[in-house]
Write a protein that holds these residues in place. Structure first.
Motif, mmCIF file in Angstrom:
data_model
loop_
_atom_site.group_PDB
_atom_site.id
_atom_site.type_symbol
_atom_site.label_atom_id
_atom_site.label_comp_id
_atom_site.label_asym_id
_atom_site.label_seq_id
_atom_site.Cartn_x
_atom_site.Cartn_y
_atom_site.Cartn_z
ATOM 1 N N MET A 106 -7.850 11.326 -1.515
ATOM 2 C CA MET A 106 -7.565 11.264 -2.947
ATOM 3 C C MET A 106 -8.647 10.562 -3.749
ATOM 4 O O MET A 106 -8.669 10.666 -4.974
ATOM 5 C CB MET A 106 -6.219 10.571 -3.191
ATOM 6 C CG MET A 106 -5.038 11.411 -2.767
ATOM 7 S SD MET A 106 -4.949 12.941 -3.720
ATOM 8 C CE MET A 106 -4.910 14.158 -2.451
ATOM 9 N N THR A 107 -9.556 9.863 -3.082
ATOM 10 C CA THR A 107 -10.609 9.158 -3.822
ATOM 11 C C THR A 107 -11.998 9.456 -3.275
ATOM 12 O O THR A 107 -12.967 8.922 -3.775
ATOM 13 C CB THR A 107 -10.393 7.624 -3.773
ATOM 14 O OG1 THR A 107 -10.456 7.188 -2.413
ATOM 15 C CG2 THR A 107 -9.073 7.230 -4.384
ATOM 16 N N TYR B 155 -5.027 9.446 3.483
ATOM 17 C CA TYR B 155 -4.589 9.830 2.139
ATOM 18 C C TYR B 155 -5.523 9.234 1.079
ATOM 19 O O TYR B 155 -5.968 9.930 0.161
ATOM 20 C CB TYR B 155 -3.152 9.372 1.893
ATOM 21 C CG TYR B 155 -2.712 9.600 0.472
ATOM 22 C CD1 TYR B 155 -2.298 10.854 0.047
ATOM 23 C CD2 TYR B 155 -2.736 8.568 -0.461
ATOM 24 C CE1 TYR B 155 -1.924 11.080 -1.270
ATOM 25 C CE2 TYR B 155 -2.361 8.778 -1.770
ATOM 26 C CZ TYR B 155 -1.953 10.034 -2.168
ATOM 27 O OH TYR B 155 -1.589 10.237 -3.470
ATOM 28 N N GLU B 156 -5.810 7.943 1.206
ATOM 29 C CA GLU B 156 -6.662 7.286 0.216
ATOM 30 C C GLU B 156 -8.061 7.900 0.197
ATOM 31 O O GLU B 156 -8.647 8.094 -0.862
ATOM 32 C CB GLU B 156 -6.726 5.782 0.481
ATOM 33 C CG GLU B 156 -5.416 5.084 0.166
ATOM 34 C CD GLU B 156 -5.318 3.677 0.720
ATOM 35 O OE1 GLU B 156 -6.152 3.297 1.591
ATOM 36 O OE2 GLU B 156 -4.390 2.947 0.311
ATOM 37 N N SER B 157 -8.585 8.240 1.361
ATOM 38 C CA SER B 157 -9.894 8.869 1.429
ATOM 39 C C SER B 157 -9.870 10.250 0.786
ATOM 40 O O SER B 157 -10.773 10.608 0.019
ATOM 41 C CB SER B 157 -10.340 8.984 2.883
ATOM 42 O OG SER B 157 -11.563 9.676 2.977
ATOM 43 N N MET C 108 -2.287 6.202 5.638
ATOM 44 C CA MET C 108 -2.676 5.755 4.298
ATOM 45 C C MET C 108 -4.182 5.823 4.108
ATOM 46 O O MET C 108 -4.662 6.200 3.039
ATOM 47 C CB MET C 108 -2.180 4.326 4.033
ATOM 48 C CG MET C 108 -0.759 4.259 3.540
ATOM 49 S SD MET C 108 -0.396 5.352 2.141
ATOM 50 C CE MET C 108 -1.378 4.653 0.844
ATOM 51 N N ALA C 109 -4.944 5.470 5.142
ATOM 52 C CA ALA C 109 -6.405 5.534 5.040
ATOM 53 C C ALA C 109 -6.858 6.976 4.811
ATOM 54 O O ALA C 109 -7.744 7.237 3.981
ATOM 55 C CB ALA C 109 -7.050 4.961 6.295
ATOM 56 N N ARG D 209 0.820 -1.222 0.000
ATOM 57 C CA ARG D 209 0.000 0.000 0.000
ATOM 58 C C ARG D 209 0.847 1.261 0.000
ATOM 59 O O ARG D 209 0.392 2.308 -0.448
ATOM 60 C CB ARG D 209 -0.911 0.032 1.233
ATOM 61 C CG ARG D 209 -2.091 -0.898 1.127
ATOM 62 C CD ARG D 209 -2.978 -0.831 2.345
ATOM 63 N NE ARG D 209 -3.567 0.486 2.565
ATOM 64 C CZ ARG D 209 -4.111 0.850 3.711
ATOM 65 N NH1 ARG D 209 -4.119 0.034 4.740
ATOM 66 N NH2 ARG D 209 -4.641 2.059 3.832
ATOM 67 N N GLU E 186 -4.497 16.404 -6.261
ATOM 68 C CA GLU E 186 -3.045 16.483 -6.086
ATOM 69 C C GLU E 186 -2.569 17.932 -6.197
ATOM 70 O O GLU E 186 -1.686 18.363 -5.453
ATOM 71 C CB GLU E 186 -2.315 15.612 -7.115
ATOM 72 C CG GLU E 186 -2.493 14.125 -6.921
ATOM 73 C CD GLU E 186 -1.622 13.560 -5.817
ATOM 74 O OE1 GLU E 186 -0.813 14.297 -5.217
ATOM 75 O OE2 GLU E 186 -1.751 12.348 -5.545
ATOM 76 N N LYS F 271 -8.421 13.183 -9.732
ATOM 77 C CA LYS F 271 -7.250 12.959 -8.883
ATOM 78 C C LYS F 271 -6.190 14.038 -9.110
ATOM 79 O O LYS F 271 -5.588 14.549 -8.168
ATOM 80 C CB LYS F 271 -6.642 11.581 -9.126
ATOM 81 C CG LYS F 271 -5.492 11.279 -8.176
ATOM 82 C CD LYS F 271 -5.024 9.842 -8.297
ATOM 83 C CE LYS F 271 -4.101 9.475 -7.172
ATOM 84 N NZ LYS F 271 -2.745 9.822 -7.310
#
Length: 82
Positions: free
Chosen positions: A56-57, A52-54, A49-50, A22, A68, A64
Protein backbone atom coordinates in the motif's frame (compact mmCIF):
# COMPACT_ATOMS: atom_id res chain seq x y z
CA UNK A 1 -18.90 -21.81 7.48
CA UNK A 2 -15.39 -22.51 8.75
CA UNK A 3 -14.50 -21.61 12.30
CA UNK A 4 -10.95 -20.49 13.00
CA UNK A 5 -9.81 -20.20 16.60
CA UNK A 6 -8.58 -16.73 17.54
CA UNK A 7 -7.48 -14.90 20.65
CA UNK A 8 -10.00 -12.09 21.28
CA UNK A 9 -8.24 -8.74 20.87
CA UNK A 10 -9.21 -7.64 24.38
CA UNK A 11 -7.06 -10.54 25.66
CA UNK A 12 -3.91 -9.82 23.66
CA UNK A 13 -0.67 -9.59 25.60
CA UNK A 14 3.03 -9.80 24.86
CA UNK A 15 3.85 -9.77 21.13
CA UNK A 16 0.16 -9.50 20.20
CA UNK A 17 -0.33 -6.44 22.39
CA UNK A 18 2.62 -4.80 20.65
CA UNK A 19 0.98 -5.39 17.25
CA UNK A 20 -2.45 -4.07 18.28
CA UNK A 21 -1.88 -0.46 17.24
CA UNK A 22 -0.74 -1.60 13.77
CA UNK A 23 -3.74 -3.86 13.10
CA UNK A 24 -6.69 -2.18 14.80
CA UNK A 25 -9.05 -0.35 12.46
CA UNK A 26 -9.04 3.20 13.84
CA UNK A 27 -12.44 4.01 12.33
CA UNK A 28 -14.17 1.10 14.07
CA UNK A 29 -11.86 0.31 16.99
CA UNK A 30 -11.70 -3.38 16.15
CA UNK A 31 -9.34 -5.86 14.52
CA UNK A 32 -10.51 -7.10 11.11
CA UNK A 33 -11.16 -10.83 10.84
CA UNK A 34 -8.43 -11.29 8.24
CA UNK A 35 -5.88 -10.10 10.81
CA UNK A 36 -7.49 -11.77 13.83
CA UNK A 37 -6.91 -15.22 12.30
CA UNK A 38 -3.20 -14.60 12.87
CA UNK A 39 -3.65 -14.07 16.61
CA UNK A 40 -2.33 -17.55 17.44
CA UNK A 41 0.85 -16.74 15.50
CA UNK A 42 2.01 -13.14 16.08
CA UNK A 43 4.94 -13.59 13.68
CA UNK A 44 2.55 -14.34 10.82
CA UNK A 45 0.46 -11.30 11.79
CA UNK A 46 3.54 -9.08 11.69
CA UNK A 47 4.53 -10.55 8.31
CA UNK A 48 1.00 -10.02 6.93
CA UNK A 49 1.04 -6.38 8.06
CA UNK A 50 4.52 -5.83 6.60
CA UNK A 51 3.35 -7.20 3.24
CA UNK A 52 0.18 -5.07 3.32
CA UNK A 53 2.07 -1.93 4.31
CA UNK A 54 4.64 -2.50 1.57
CA UNK A 55 1.97 -3.08 -1.06
CA UNK A 56 0.00 0.00 0.00
CA UNK A 57 2.96 2.37 0.30
CA UNK A 58 5.63 0.74 -1.84
CA UNK A 59 5.23 2.82 -4.99
CA UNK A 60 5.13 6.50 -5.76
CA UNK A 61 3.39 5.96 -9.11
CA UNK A 62 -0.01 4.97 -7.68
CA UNK A 63 -2.09 6.77 -5.09
CA UNK A 64 -3.35 4.75 -2.11
CA UNK A 65 -6.92 4.88 -3.44
CA UNK A 66 -5.72 3.38 -6.73
CA UNK A 67 -3.90 0.55 -4.92
CA UNK A 68 -7.03 -0.14 -2.85
CA UNK A 69 -9.10 -0.23 -6.03
CA UNK A 70 -6.72 -2.75 -7.58
CA UNK A 71 -6.96 -4.90 -4.43
CA UNK A 72 -10.76 -4.72 -4.62
CA UNK A 73 -10.85 -5.79 -8.26
CA UNK A 74 -8.44 -8.67 -7.60
CA UNK A 75 -10.59 -9.83 -4.67
CA UNK A 76 -13.75 -9.66 -6.78
CA UNK A 77 -12.11 -11.60 -9.61
CA UNK A 78 -10.96 -14.24 -7.12
CA UNK A 79 -14.48 -14.42 -5.65
CA UNK A 80 -13.05 -13.33 -2.30
CA UNK A 81 -15.72 -12.09 0.12
CA UNK A 82 -13.68 -10.10 2.62
Amino acid sequence: MARIEIIPDDSWDGDLAELYSRVVDPAYGRVDHIMAVHSLNPRSMAAHMALYESAMTGTATLRKVERELIALVVSLENDCHY
